[in-house]
Design a protein around this motif. Structure first.
Motif, PDB file in Angstrom:
ATOM      1  N   LEU A  23      38.832  47.030  42.943  1.00 17.87           N
ATOM      2  CA  LEU A  23      37.739  46.061  42.978  1.00 17.87           C
ATOM      3  C   LEU A  23      38.067  44.845  43.834  1.00 17.87           C
ATOM      4  O   LEU A  23      37.169  44.077  44.181  1.00 17.87           O
ATOM      5  N   GLY A  24      39.333  44.648  44.166  1.00 18.59           N
ATOM      6  CA  GLY A  24      39.712  43.517  45.001  1.00 18.59           C
ATOM      7  C   GLY A  24      40.996  42.889  44.523  1.00 18.59           C
ATOM      8  O   GLY A  24      41.788  43.502  43.801  1.00 18.59           O
ATOM      9  N   SER A  25      41.215  41.660  44.907  1.00 19.44           N
ATOM     10  CA  SER A  25      42.429  40.942  44.522  1.00 19.44           C
ATOM     11  C   SER A  25      42.319  40.465  43.076  1.00 19.44           C
ATOM     12  O   SER A  25      41.299  40.668  42.409  1.00 19.44           O
ATOM     13  N   THR A  26      43.376  39.802  42.613  1.00 17.23           N
ATOM     14  CA  THR A  26      43.354  39.250  41.258  1.00 17.23           C
ATOM     15  C   THR A  26      42.381  38.082  41.134  1.00 17.23           C
ATOM     16  O   THR A  26      42.157  37.583  40.035  1.00 17.23           O
ATOM     17  N   ASP A  27      41.788  37.647  42.239  1.00 20.66           N
ATOM     18  CA  ASP A  27      40.690  36.681  42.158  1.00 20.66           C
ATOM     19  C   ASP A  27      39.410  37.353  41.661  1.00 20.66           C
ATOM     20  O   ASP A  27      38.470  36.666  41.252  1.00 20.66           O
ATOM     21  N   THR A  28      39.375  38.690  41.712  1.00 16.87           N
ATOM     22  CA  THR A  28      38.193  39.440  41.282  1.00 16.87           C
ATOM     23  C   THR A  28      38.424  40.157  39.963  1.00 16.87           C
ATOM     24  O   THR A  28      37.563  40.118  39.067  1.00 16.87           O
ATOM     25  N   ALA A  29      39.565  40.822  39.808  1.00 19.52           N
ATOM     26  CA  ALA A  29      39.773  41.658  38.620  1.00 19.52           C
ATOM     27  C   ALA A  29      41.253  41.766  38.282  1.00 19.52           C
ATOM     28  O   ALA A  29      42.115  41.715  39.164  1.00 19.52           O
ATOM     29  N   ILE A  30      41.522  41.927  37.001  1.00 21.66           N
ATOM     30  CA  ILE A  30      42.870  42.246  36.528  1.00 21.66           C
ATOM     31  C   ILE A  30      42.764  43.414  35.559  1.00 21.66           C
ATOM     32  O   ILE A  30      41.715  43.635  34.946  1.00 21.66           O
ATOM     33  N   GLY A  31      43.843  44.164  35.416  1.00 20.27           N
ATOM     34  CA  GLY A  31      43.893  45.267  34.467  1.00 20.27           C
ATOM     35  C   GLY A  31      44.810  44.936  33.309  1.00 20.27           C
ATOM     36  O   GLY A  31      45.913  44.409  33.519  1.00 20.27           O
ATOM     37  N   VAL A  32      44.354  45.211  32.089  1.00 22.76           N
ATOM     38  CA  VAL A  32      45.174  44.961  30.901  1.00 22.76           C
ATOM     39  C   VAL A  32      45.114  46.177  29.985  1.00 22.76           C
ATOM     40  O   VAL A  32      44.160  46.958  30.020  1.00 22.76           O
ATOM     41  N   GLN A  33      46.159  46.325  29.164  1.00 26.93           N
ATOM     42  CA  GLN A  33      46.178  47.405  28.183  1.00 26.93           C
ATOM     43  C   GLN A  33      45.535  46.918  26.896  1.00 26.93           C
ATOM     44  O   GLN A  33      45.784  45.798  26.458  1.00 26.93           O
ATOM     45  N   ALA A  34      44.696  47.750  26.311  1.00 19.66           N
ATOM     46  CA  ALA A  34      44.063  47.360  25.051  1.00 19.66           C
ATOM     47  C   ALA A  34      43.694  48.593  24.245  1.00 19.66           C
ATOM     48  O   ALA A  34      42.797  49.343  24.615  1.00 19.66           O
ATOM     49  N   ASP A  35      44.409  48.796  23.163  1.00 24.89           N
ATOM     50  CA  ASP A  35      44.002  49.746  22.134  1.00 24.89           C
ATOM     51  C   ASP A  35      43.076  48.963  21.216  1.00 24.89           C
ATOM     52  O   ASP A  35      43.512  48.081  20.475  1.00 24.89           O
TER      53      ASP A  35
END
Length: 678
Positions: free
Chosen positions: A463-475
């Motif tokens: 989706l782009g740089s960390t200015d746009t999106a970040i990924g995290v783990q979540a159960d």
């Protein structure tokens, strides 16, 4: 074919801009002079290529250069009406452009065009600005550089400044550059390499002098109780304070945030002089245009409770707004642009770090970088002298400069979700990925929450740089992991505006084959998981006092009874009623809660790919790869439902177009009469 002068200019610019010790993001400008063929006459014509308005040296490309006829630009000196009307010269630059002219010329164009040098660099290095903002900067310039670098008293960027520097170079042929009081440096050379060498020599010479002659504690002795908290403790406190701080900074207009606990910030806030220096504000125009005239500083020790800190921050925020309005009123002229908002762009919390805000994540992050530069400048100035920025009236003339207002007016209109922060669960595939992709396309900052961290990060990177999106783990069945995902959103983007409960799975079995474990797993992931996510998100939304949206991706099955699907359909009905319950409970906080009921989303679906598609295909007696077509044929519109259709519904439901809608379920099923809502 690129002109050799342009090629060398771009390479030099990118090298200089890549190191933020030389200049900050979008700060400064570089130029080159050379000849090219006039396509009309076929004759050689002398040109100036200079970084255009709003560009960034580190990423500068040829299309970011303004291209001007040098003879016509220099001819403007004969019609220059004087410093009181110098702003008129910016529009005059349009009559000197060559061909289509490239990028819009910046206010600093005259500095480059009027100077008798083939290559010119105007930069904002921390060390150079430290000399420029020192109380005895003129004397220091002579001491540090001799007659190789000369002093230019503060003057607002413009045509007159260009004339002043050009005259100094003519009168001092031995000089390689100047220190611009309160502002930065300008250097030049006959070749691109010579200009770059001269720029770097000024920067490193200033750095060396400050290092060798500076006081060891330029900010003063440490204040007891103001030292940095342990890393985990300060980030936990930042996450706890973040939503309310964002709400304060968004009083006039919703802002996206950025948080940093950089060691330089923590050291500054620990020192006894930090309040005095913070009150003086920044000096370089690029700094305070992005950080405002001064920051808001919490005046409590690092170990103060979250409750006490928030109480004091609210008091300080109210005082800041009053003071900023008074600052505007003191200096505004009848033709000044309207006040742009009285909220701080920088909020400093001792022991914790710095929160910065802007219309986008990028502008918030850049504001943080600029205030870090300002801290470095103050450190250097205080080490060898006394920090003395330009006065308040001059700051106002820059901040509310009609030319800056015109630059803002040229910005594109914001997208529907600009400034909004979304968290989507189960977002690494299928419907969740489509929703995250659509929200990012509409301008939102997105947190991709998924059980699979690697996949979440992959989607975020797409989706782009960390200015746009970040990924995290979540159960989503684990309250601690849910809270960590929410905290990640707060620390990455300042807060939260929009949550999509999408994580799910499906166990397709008849009643007599459905085990207790099947039932518990199905309800834990979707019913309990949605509850936990909504609960954690609602706390942030309420603290922000900015309203918000919670969306449940429910199902046609929440109202339609089909065979062999007891656990899945029952939990979808649970989710559907959570929508109604939360809409009733949270409406008083301006939080809208709505649901979407898709049906038969086969293509791209993680649930279907996980084996559920084969089981449903067996129930209906069709081949698995024909299941989407089968679902389509049983609808009124005879259309297959795709993840992107669900994403469109989310985008509309969370936009201003449906700002007065809550407690609603929208079918996205191509028309299933048995699932019509009543």
């Amino acid at each position: 074919m690129t002109n050799p002068a342009v090629e060398s200019l771009l390479k030099r610019s990118n090298r200089l801009g890549a190191d933020h010790r030389n200049t900050n993001y979008a700060g400064g400008n570089t130029s080159a002079k050379g000849t090219a063929t006039d396509p009309v006459t076929g004759d050689d014509v002398d040109l100036l290529w200079v970084k255009g308005s709003g560009g960034d040296l580190g990423t500068l490309k040829e299309q970011g250069l303004a291209v001007l006829r040098l003879d016509r630009l220099r001819a403007l000196t004969t019609v220059y009406p004087g410093v009181d009307r110098e702003d008129e010269m910016v529009s005059a630059f349009d009559f000197t452009l060559h061909g289509k002219g490239g990028a819009a010329p910046s206010i600093d164009t005259a500095m480059h065009g009027l100077l008798d040098a083939n290559h010119v660099d105007h930069l904002h290095p921390d060390s150079g600005i430290a000399i420029a903002t020192a109380q005895d900067g003129e004397a220091l310039t002579a001491t540090i550089f001799g007659n190789k670098v000369l002093w230019v008293p503060w003057r607002r960027p413009g045509f007159q400044l260009g004339l002043d520097i050009a005259a100094i170079k003519t009168e001092n042929p031995q000089a390689i550059g100047v220190i611009l009081g309160g502002h930065g440096i300008t250097a030049w050379g006959d070749t691109s390499d010579e200009a770059e060498t001269n720029s770097l020599w000024i920067i490193t010479t200033a750095e060396k002098y400050i290092e060798e002659h500076g006081r060891p504690e330029p900010f003063g002795a440490p204040l007891p109780g103001y030292g940095a908290l342990a890393p985990a403790e300060r980030r936990a406190k930042a996450a706890a304070l973040g939503p309310s701080i964002r709400g304060l900074a968004s009083t006039d207009k919703a802002q996206v945030g950025h948080f940093t606990d950089d060691a330089a910030v923590l050291h500054f806030l620990e020192a006894s002089g930090h309040r005095r220096l913070a009150d003086l504000g920044t000096s370089c125009p690029d700094h305070f245009l992005r950080t405002k005239v001064r920051p808001l500083v919490l005046d409590l020790p690092a170990d103060s409770s979250v409750e006490d800190s928030l109480t004091r921050l609210r008091e300080l925020h109210e005082a800041y707004r009053t003071e900023y309005q008074a600052y505007y009123d003191r200096h505004a002229a009848p033709d000044s642009p309207a006040i742009r908002g009285a909220d701080p762009a920088v909020i400093l919390v001792p022991g914790v770090g710095m929160f910065t805000f802007g219309a986008t994540k990028q502008t918030a992050r850049v504001a943080s970088e600029f205030y870090l530069n300002a801290i470095n400048v103050m450190r250097g100035a205080e080490a060898i002298s006394t920090y003395s920025p330009i006065d308040e009236n001059e700051k106002f003339r820059i901040e509310y400069w009609p030319l800056e207002e015109a630059k803002l007016a040229r910005l594109p209109q914001p997208k529907s979700h600009a400034g909004r922060i979304a968290l989507v669960t189960g977002a690494a595939s299928g419907i969740g990925k489509a929703i995250a992709t659509r929200l990012a396309a509409e301008g939102a900052c997105v947190v991709i929450a998924d059980l699979n961290l690697e996949n979440a990060r992959t989607v975020a990177a797409e989706l782009g740089s960390t200015d746009t999106a970040i990924g995290v783990q979540a159960d989503v069945t684990d309250p601690a992991q849910v809270q960590r995902a929410i905290d990640a959103a707060v620390l990455a983007f300042g807060g939260l505006d929009l949550v999509v409960n999408n994580a799910g799975l499906s166990i397709s079995k008849p009643l007599l084959e459905t085990t207790e474990q099947d039932w518990d797993l199905q309800h834990n992931v979707m019913a309990k998981g949605s509850f936990l996510v909504s609960q954690a998100a609602a706390k942030v939304l309420i603290e922000q006092e900015m309203g918000g949206d919670i969306i449940y991706i429910s199902s046609k099955n929440s109202v339609f009874a089909g065979p062999n699907n007891i656990a899945y359909s029952a939990t979808k009905a649970d989710q559907a009623h959570q929508v109604r319950l939360l809409a009733a409970e949270l409406g008083g906080h301006g939080i809208r809660v709505n649901g979407i009921n898709p049906d038969g989303v086969v293509r791209g679906s993680g649930i279907f790919a996980g084996g559920w598609g084969a089981k449903r295909a067996a129930v209906y007696g069709v081949e698995e790869d024909k299941l989407g077509e089968y679902y389509a044929q049983r609808t009124l519109l005879k259309r297959e439902v795709l993840p992107e259709n669900v994403a469109s519904a989310v985008a509309v439901l969370t936009s201003d177009a449906l700002s007065h809608t809550t407690g609603l379920h929208i079918p996205v099923d191509a028309g299933v009469a048995a699932a019509f809502l009543r």
